[in-house]
Design a protein around this motif. Structure first.
Motif, PDB file in Angstrom:
ATOM      1  N   ALA A 110       0.823  -1.207   0.000  1.00 10.21           N
ATOM      2  CA  ALA A 110       0.000   0.000   0.000  1.00 10.21           C
ATOM      3  C   ALA A 110       0.858   1.259   0.000  1.00 10.21           C
ATOM      4  O   ALA A 110       0.520   2.251  -0.658  1.00 10.21           O
ATOM      5  N   GLU A 111       1.962   1.225   0.733  1.00 14.94           N
ATOM      6  CA  GLU A 111       2.855   2.389   0.750  1.00 14.94           C
ATOM      7  C   GLU A 111       3.488   2.599  -0.616  1.00 14.94           C
ATOM      8  O   GLU A 111       3.598   3.739  -1.098  1.00 14.94           O
ATOM      9  N   LEU A 112       3.903   1.509  -1.268  1.00 12.25           N
ATOM     10  CA  LEU A 112       4.452   1.629  -2.612  1.00 12.25           C
ATOM     11  C   LEU A 112       3.396   2.155  -3.574  1.00 12.25           C
ATOM     12  O   LEU A 112       3.658   3.051  -4.388  1.00 12.25           O
ATOM     13  N   ALA A 113       2.179   1.605  -3.488  1.00 14.16           N
ATOM     14  CA  ALA A 113       1.097   2.059  -4.367  1.00 14.16           C
ATOM     15  C   ALA A 113       0.792   3.540  -4.143  1.00 14.16           C
ATOM     16  O   ALA A 113       0.554   4.290  -5.099  1.00 14.16           O
ATOM     17  N   ARG A 114       0.795   3.973  -2.902  1.00 14.46           N
ATOM     18  CA  ARG A 114       0.539   5.388  -2.615  1.00 14.46           C
ATOM     19  C   ARG A 114       1.532   6.280  -3.331  1.00 14.46           C
ATOM     20  O   ARG A 114       1.175   7.334  -3.885  1.00 14.46           O
ATOM     21  N   GLY A 130      -6.297 -10.252   1.424  1.00 18.29           N
ATOM     22  CA  GLY A 130      -7.291  -9.322   0.899  1.00 18.29           C
ATOM     23  C   GLY A 130      -7.772  -8.341   1.942  1.00 18.29           C
ATOM     24  O   GLY A 130      -7.932  -7.143   1.666  1.00 18.29           O
ATOM     25  N   THR A 131      -8.016  -8.831   3.166  1.00 21.30           N
ATOM     26  CA  THR A 131      -8.456  -7.912   4.215  1.00 21.30           C
ATOM     27  C   THR A 131      -7.356  -6.917   4.561  1.00 21.30           C
ATOM     28  O   THR A 131      -7.625  -5.736   4.803  1.00 21.30           O
ATOM     29  N   ALA A 132      -6.117  -7.377   4.548  1.00 17.55           N
ATOM     30  CA  ALA A 132      -5.000  -6.487   4.862  1.00 17.55           C
ATOM     31  C   ALA A 132      -4.809  -5.426   3.785  1.00 17.55           C
ATOM     32  O   ALA A 132      -4.661  -4.232   4.082  1.00 17.55           O
ATOM     33  N   VAL A 133      -4.820  -5.840   2.520  1.00 14.11           N
ATOM     34  CA  VAL A 133      -4.669  -4.870   1.432  1.00 14.11           C
ATOM     35  C   VAL A 133      -5.826  -3.876   1.444  1.00 14.11           C
ATOM     36  O   VAL A 133      -5.635  -2.669   1.252  1.00 14.11           O
ATOM     37  N   ALA A 134      -7.044  -4.358   1.687  1.00 14.69           N
ATOM     38  CA  ALA A 134      -8.199  -3.465   1.730  1.00 14.69           C
ATOM     39  C   ALA A 134      -8.041  -2.414   2.825  1.00 14.69           C
ATOM     40  O   ALA A 134      -8.321  -1.229   2.629  1.00 14.69           O
ATOM     41  N   ALA A 135      -7.585  -2.838   4.002  1.00 14.75           N
ATOM     42  CA  ALA A 135      -7.418  -1.910   5.119  1.00 14.75           C
ATOM     43  C   ALA A 135      -6.357  -0.860   4.828  1.00 14.75           C
ATOM     44  O   ALA A 135      -6.562   0.338   5.074  1.00 14.75           O
ATOM     45  N   TYR A 136      -5.221  -1.290   4.308  1.00 14.42           N
ATOM     46  CA  TYR A 136      -4.133  -0.342   4.076  1.00 14.42           C
ATOM     47  C   TYR A 136      -4.406   0.555   2.873  1.00 14.42           C
ATOM     48  O   TYR A 136      -3.963   1.706   2.840  1.00 14.42           O
ATOM     49  N   CYS A 137      -5.162   0.070   1.897  1.00 17.26           N
ATOM     50  CA  CYS A 137      -5.584   0.954   0.802  1.00 17.26           C
ATOM     51  C   CYS A 137      -6.571   2.002   1.317  1.00 17.26           C
ATOM     52  O   CYS A 137      -6.541   3.156   0.880  1.00 17.26           O
ATOM     53  N   ALA A 138      -7.435   1.601   2.243  1.00 16.60           N
ATOM     54  CA  ALA A 138      -8.334   2.580   2.854  1.00 16.60           C
ATOM     55  C   ALA A 138      -7.527   3.653   3.574  1.00 16.60           C
ATOM     56  O   ALA A 138      -7.820   4.848   3.463  1.00 16.60           O
ATOM     57  N   ARG A 139      -6.500   3.231   4.284  1.00 16.61           N
ATOM     58  CA  ARG A 139      -5.626   4.170   4.993  1.00 16.61           C
ATOM     59  C   ARG A 139      -4.929   5.122   4.011  1.00 16.61           C
ATOM     60  O   ARG A 139      -4.736   6.307   4.296  1.00 16.61           O
ATOM     61  N   ALA A 140      -4.568   4.579   2.842  1.00 16.84           N
ATOM     62  CA  ALA A 140      -3.858   5.368   1.834  1.00 16.84           C
ATOM     63  C   ALA A 140      -4.785   6.158   0.928  1.00 16.84           C
ATOM     64  O   ALA A 140      -4.327   6.962   0.112  1.00 16.84           O
ATOM     65  N   GLY A 141      -6.096   5.932   1.037  1.00 14.73           N
ATOM     66  CA  GLY A 141      -7.052   6.629   0.173  1.00 14.73           C
ATOM     67  C   GLY A 141      -7.046   6.124  -1.253  1.00 14.73           C
ATOM     68  O   GLY A 141      -7.311   6.882  -2.196  1.00 14.73           O
ATOM     69  N   HIS A 163     -13.823  -2.287   4.958  1.00 10.10           N
ATOM     70  CA  HIS A 163     -12.757  -1.326   4.660  1.00 10.10           C
ATOM     71  C   HIS A 163     -13.011  -0.554   3.365  1.00 10.10           C
ATOM     72  O   HIS A 163     -12.168   0.248   2.944  1.00 10.10           O
ATOM     73  N   GLY A 164     -14.159  -0.790   2.729  1.00  8.62           N
ATOM     74  CA  GLY A 164     -14.544  -0.016   1.558  1.00  8.62           C
ATOM     75  C   GLY A 164     -14.079  -0.578   0.237  1.00  8.62           C
ATOM     76  O   GLY A 164     -14.258   0.058  -0.812  1.00  8.62           O
ATOM     77  N   ALA A 165     -13.484  -1.759   0.250  1.00 12.24           N
ATOM     78  CA  ALA A 165     -13.025  -2.355  -1.008  1.00 12.24           C
ATOM     79  C   ALA A 165     -14.186  -2.990  -1.766  1.00 12.24           C
ATOM     80  O   ALA A 165     -15.167  -3.448  -1.171  1.00 12.24           O
ATOM     81  N   ARG A 166     -14.057  -3.032  -3.060  1.00 18.13           N
ATOM     82  CA  ARG A 166     -15.003  -3.769  -3.904  1.00 18.13           C
ATOM     83  C   ARG A 166     -14.612  -5.238  -3.852  1.00 18.13           C
ATOM     84  O   ARG A 166     -13.453  -5.585  -4.055  1.00 18.13           O
ATOM     85  N   LEU A 167     -15.567  -6.110  -3.590  1.00 18.64           N
ATOM     86  CA  LEU A 167     -15.310  -7.535  -3.468  1.00 18.64           C
ATOM     87  C   LEU A 167     -15.835  -8.258  -4.702  1.00 18.64           C
ATOM     88  O   LEU A 167     -16.981  -8.078  -5.099  1.00 18.64           O
ATOM     89  N   VAL A 168     -14.978  -9.079  -5.310  1.00 18.56           N
ATOM     90  CA  VAL A 168     -15.369  -9.897  -6.452  1.00 18.56           C
ATOM     91  C   VAL A 168     -15.170 -11.358  -6.075  1.00 18.56           C
ATOM     92  O   VAL A 168     -14.044 -11.780  -5.793  1.00 18.56           O
TER      93      VAL A 168
END
Length: 374
Positions: A110-114, A130-141, A163-168
């Motif tokens: 998530a930090e790299l993506a930010r 998936g839950t971890a990436v969703a949480a940290y992406c939420a933190r990163a906006g 965490h606001g992620a779209r789930l597929v």
């Protein structure tokens, strides 16, 4: 690409030597389509005496990390190391912000993506990553889509949505899910937050061993047991032990004990056969309570097998009844751990000849108590 604080490291392919910059759009080696490794250049040793007073998270090992100055940290890392028996201790990684060890690597992605500022982030997972990436992406906006197999624990999918992620949800198993996510990852403007293909994740999970090393006063146990599906914790552990050994901070490499569910154990079968990679036709995967390590064809199989052999370690497998029994046994000791996270305790709990650390990787609330009694 917007952030001037991008690392100077580069991706390289361990199989054919291909290289790419961190800002390159491809998420895998363009030649062999395999996972990248990371060339960080010369690294500095982490001085044990310099850690006092540093931030109480995994970011305290700044000399060893490919990123610094994170904006998305949730305080991950520095989980307790607690004795279970005279010879076996547990590292309580289920006490992470999203209740699993995957936070160690997800914060790096998530930090790299930010810093890269993509239009979207895509991930695939059997649940915890998936839950971890969703949480940290939420933190990163960052907008995030997580692909999961059908049958994933409802408690994990609820966490992803929270965490606001779209789930597929993808029909079929883990491999079908990965294929769907990788197809989406090829869309321009997408960052593939793959805990398997992106090596930044491994540089997060390696902090697990740095913490053990610090807590044991600059030493490591005789053996480190890890549950292995895609092998991200094991390869992170191998990376950390190599770095500590190269810097003269340990004088021996601990044995890596890789644990798989008997129902889905392609790596254990290859190891026992003396093979360097998986069979072209592995045994059919069966259903297992250890959903987080039910990976029929891990992309880093060759690296995992080599890491275990180089450490003098081995593979162990556990049955479904052993998983049930281990979960109840740990709960009776005060630790409610998800079914994947008890696999190592099931495998080495009776160890008496050497010191071993096992990870309790995910909270029991993620899957509930396994039905039935052994």
């Amino acid at each position: 690409m917007s952030d001037s604080s991008l690392p100077t490291a580069a991706y390289f392919c361990p199989l054919d030597g291909s290289r790419a910059g961190i800002t390159a759009p491809g998420w895998c080696c363009p030649v062999c389509k395999g996972p990248w490794d990371l060339d960080t250049g010369a690294t500095r040793p982490v001085g044990l005496g310099s850690l006092s007073g540093r931030v109480n998270s995994l970011w305290r090992y700044e000399e060893a990390l490919p990123l610094s100055g994170p904006a998305v940290s949730l305080g991950e890392g520095r989980t307790p190391l607690v004795p279970l028996t005279e010879r076996v201790s547990a590292k309580l990684d289920f006490l992470m912000p999203t209740l699993s060890f995957k936070d160690r690597g997800a914060v790096m992605l998530a930090e790299l993506a930010r810093r890269l500022s993509p239009e979207r982030v895509v991930a695939d997972s059997s649940g915890n990553a998936g839950t971890a990436v969703a949480a940290y992406c939420a933190r990163a906006g960052l907008p995030c889509t997580v692909y999961v197999p059908e049958g994933t624990s409802p408690k994990k999918t609820e966490q992803i949505r929270a965490h606001g992620a779209r789930l597929v949800t993808v029909p079929g198993g883990r491999e079908a899910t990965a294929s769907a996510a990788r197809a989406a990852a090829d869309t321009p403007g997408t960052f593939y937050a793959s805990h398997v293909f992106n090596p930044f994740f491994l540089h997060g999970t390696k902090t697990y061993v740095y913490e053990i090393w610090e807590d044991l006063g600059g030493t490591l146990p005789d053996a480190i047991a890890v549950p292995v599906g895609n092998g991200t914790l094991l390869l992170g552990a191998a990376l950390a032990t190599s770095e500590l050994l190269a810097h003269g901070l340990i004088d021996r490499r601990p044995a890596l004990i890789a644990v798989q569910a008997e129902a889905v154990s392609p790596l254990a079968a290859a190891f026992r056969a003396g093979d360097d990679e998986l069979s072209a036709a592995p045994a059919p995967a069966r259903s297992t309570l250890a959903e987080g390590i039910a990976i029929p064809r891990p992309p880093r199989a060759r690296q995992i097998l080599a890491a275990v052999r180089e450490s003098g370690g081995t593979f162990l497998t556990v049955t479904e009844d052993q998983i049930r029994s281990a979960q109840r046994d740990l709960a009776a000791r005060g630790f409610f751990v998800e079914t994947t996270g008890v696999a190592c305790w099931a495998a080495v709990g009776a160890e008496t000849d050497r010191s071993v650390v096992v990870p309790l990787c995910g909270a029991g609330l993620k899957t509930g108590l396994a039905p039935g009694a052994p």
